[in-house]
Structures are given as structure tokens and as C-alpha cells.
Design a protein around this motif. Sequence first.
Motif, mmCIF file in Angstrom:
data_model
loop_
_atom_site.group_PDB
_atom_site.id
_atom_site.type_symbol
_atom_site.label_atom_id
_atom_site.label_comp_id
_atom_site.label_asym_id
_atom_site.label_seq_id
_atom_site.Cartn_x
_atom_site.Cartn_y
_atom_site.Cartn_z
ATOM 1 N N ARG A 1 41.254 30.918 42.687
ATOM 2 C CA ARG A 1 42.156 31.996 43.121
ATOM 3 C C ARG A 1 42.217 33.102 42.067
ATOM 4 O O ARG A 1 42.190 34.287 42.388
ATOM 5 C CB ARG A 1 43.563 31.459 43.385
ATOM 6 C CG ARG A 1 43.733 30.745 44.696
ATOM 7 C CD ARG A 1 45.187 30.507 45.047
ATOM 8 N NE ARG A 1 45.984 29.927 43.979
ATOM 9 C CZ ARG A 1 46.139 28.616 43.765
ATOM 10 N NH1 ARG A 1 45.550 27.754 44.566
ATOM 11 N NH2 ARG A 1 46.885 28.185 42.786
ATOM 12 N N THR A 2 42.286 32.714 40.805
ATOM 13 C CA THR A 2 42.360 33.703 39.723
ATOM 14 C C THR A 2 41.072 34.513 39.642
ATOM 15 O O THR A 2 41.109 35.736 39.485
ATOM 16 C CB THR A 2 42.633 33.001 38.379
ATOM 17 O OG1 THR A 2 43.866 32.286 38.484
ATOM 18 C CG2 THR A 2 42.733 34.009 37.247
ATOM 19 N N PRO B 1 39.506 31.883 33.777
ATOM 20 C CA PRO B 1 39.035 30.541 34.124
ATOM 21 C C PRO B 1 37.545 30.396 33.834
ATOM 22 O O PRO B 1 36.754 31.309 34.086
ATOM 23 C CB PRO B 1 39.289 30.446 35.629
ATOM 24 C CG PRO B 1 40.321 31.478 35.920
ATOM 25 C CD PRO B 1 40.057 32.585 34.944
ATOM 26 N N ILE C 1 42.783 23.479 33.719
ATOM 27 C CA ILE C 1 43.527 23.985 34.870
ATOM 28 C C ILE C 1 42.916 23.442 36.158
ATOM 29 O O ILE C 1 41.777 22.981 36.186
ATOM 30 C CB ILE C 1 43.562 25.530 34.909
ATOM 31 C CG1 ILE C 1 42.156 26.122 34.961
ATOM 32 C CG2 ILE C 1 44.329 26.078 33.712
ATOM 33 C CD1 ILE C 1 42.134 27.629 35.164
ATOM 34 N N ASP C 2 43.684 23.526 37.212
ATOM 35 C CA ASP C 2 43.297 23.070 38.532
ATOM 36 C C ASP C 2 42.180 23.967 39.098
ATOM 37 O O ASP C 2 42.217 25.188 38.920
ATOM 38 C CB ASP C 2 44.545 23.129 39.422
ATOM 39 C CG ASP C 2 44.262 22.725 40.828
ATOM 40 O OD1 ASP C 2 44.066 21.519 41.065
ATOM 41 O OD2 ASP C 2 44.239 23.625 41.700
ATOM 42 N N GLN C 3 41.212 23.375 39.786
ATOM 43 C CA GLN C 3 40.105 24.145 40.343
ATOM 44 C C GLN C 3 40.592 25.213 41.321
ATOM 45 O O GLN C 3 40.095 26.338 41.309
ATOM 46 C CB GLN C 3 39.107 23.225 41.043
ATOM 47 C CG GLN C 3 37.951 23.991 41.671
ATOM 48 C CD GLN C 3 36.928 23.085 42.325
ATOM 49 O OE1 GLN C 3 36.919 21.885 42.123
ATOM 50 N NE2 GLN C 3 36.060 23.671 43.117
ATOM 51 N N ASP C 4 41.551 24.880 42.175
ATOM 52 C CA ASP C 4 42.067 25.862 43.136
ATOM 53 C C ASP C 4 42.681 27.060 42.423
ATOM 54 O O ASP C 4 42.465 28.209 42.821
ATOM 55 C CB ASP C 4 43.099 25.230 44.073
ATOM 56 C CG ASP C 4 42.478 24.223 45.026
ATOM 57 O OD1 ASP C 4 41.262 24.338 45.320
ATOM 58 O OD2 ASP C 4 43.203 23.324 45.482
ATOM 59 N N GLU C 5 43.443 26.789 41.377
ATOM 60 C CA GLU C 5 44.036 27.866 40.583
ATOM 61 C C GLU C 5 42.948 28.733 39.949
ATOM 62 O O GLU C 5 43.028 29.961 39.944
ATOM 63 C CB GLU C 5 44.938 27.283 39.502
ATOM 64 C CG GLU C 5 45.563 28.308 38.594
ATOM 65 C CD GLU C 5 46.386 27.697 37.470
ATOM 66 O OE1 GLU C 5 46.846 28.471 36.622
ATOM 67 O OE2 GLU C 5 46.560 26.473 37.431
ATOM 68 N N ALA C 6 41.907 28.090 39.422
ATOM 69 C CA ALA C 6 40.807 28.817 38.787
ATOM 70 C C ALA C 6 40.111 29.731 39.790
ATOM 71 O O ALA C 6 39.871 30.911 39.506
ATOM 72 C CB ALA C 6 39.805 27.830 38.189
#
Length: 79
Positions: free
Chosen positions: A69-70, A6, A62-67
Motif C-alpha cells: 500500500r505504501t 518499504p 513490516i506487514d506485506q500489505d502495508e508495504a
Amino acid sequence: MCLGIPAKIISITDKESATALVETAGVKREACISLLSLQGNSFDDLIGQWVLLHVGFAMAVIDQDEALRTLALLASLEG
């Protein structure tokens, strides 16, 4: 194995060559964003967005939350 990281788009550096300044974990680098424009995104609308970066190419928004978390998962793997 291929790994997408990300990155957040900080600024558009050259619209003609479709490059942007992106940041991952405090590290800034140039990245190609041409694939994102092919997906219907305007360059100006991409500023501040999180993208999946692979070998210098932004592959997808991509979604900020996904970024986040990754990035946290990758940081936990460091040791």
C-alpha cells in the motif's frame, strides 16, 4: 522530513557486518540489518520479509500489505 521506504530482503550478504540485499520497486541495494537482529530477528528468518528502510538501515519488519500500500501511494505521488 524523514521518509522510510518499504523494501524486501532478498538475501543476507554478510552476517558478520549485518548487511543484506534489499529491493524496492525493482531497485536493489545493500542495507544494514543490525537493528533488526537487536529486535530478536535471526538473519535467516528475515529473507523474504518486508522492512521499513531509512538511509540504508532496516528499522523494522513490516506487514506485506502495508508495504505494498505504501509503495502504491508513493508511486501515485510521482506525477
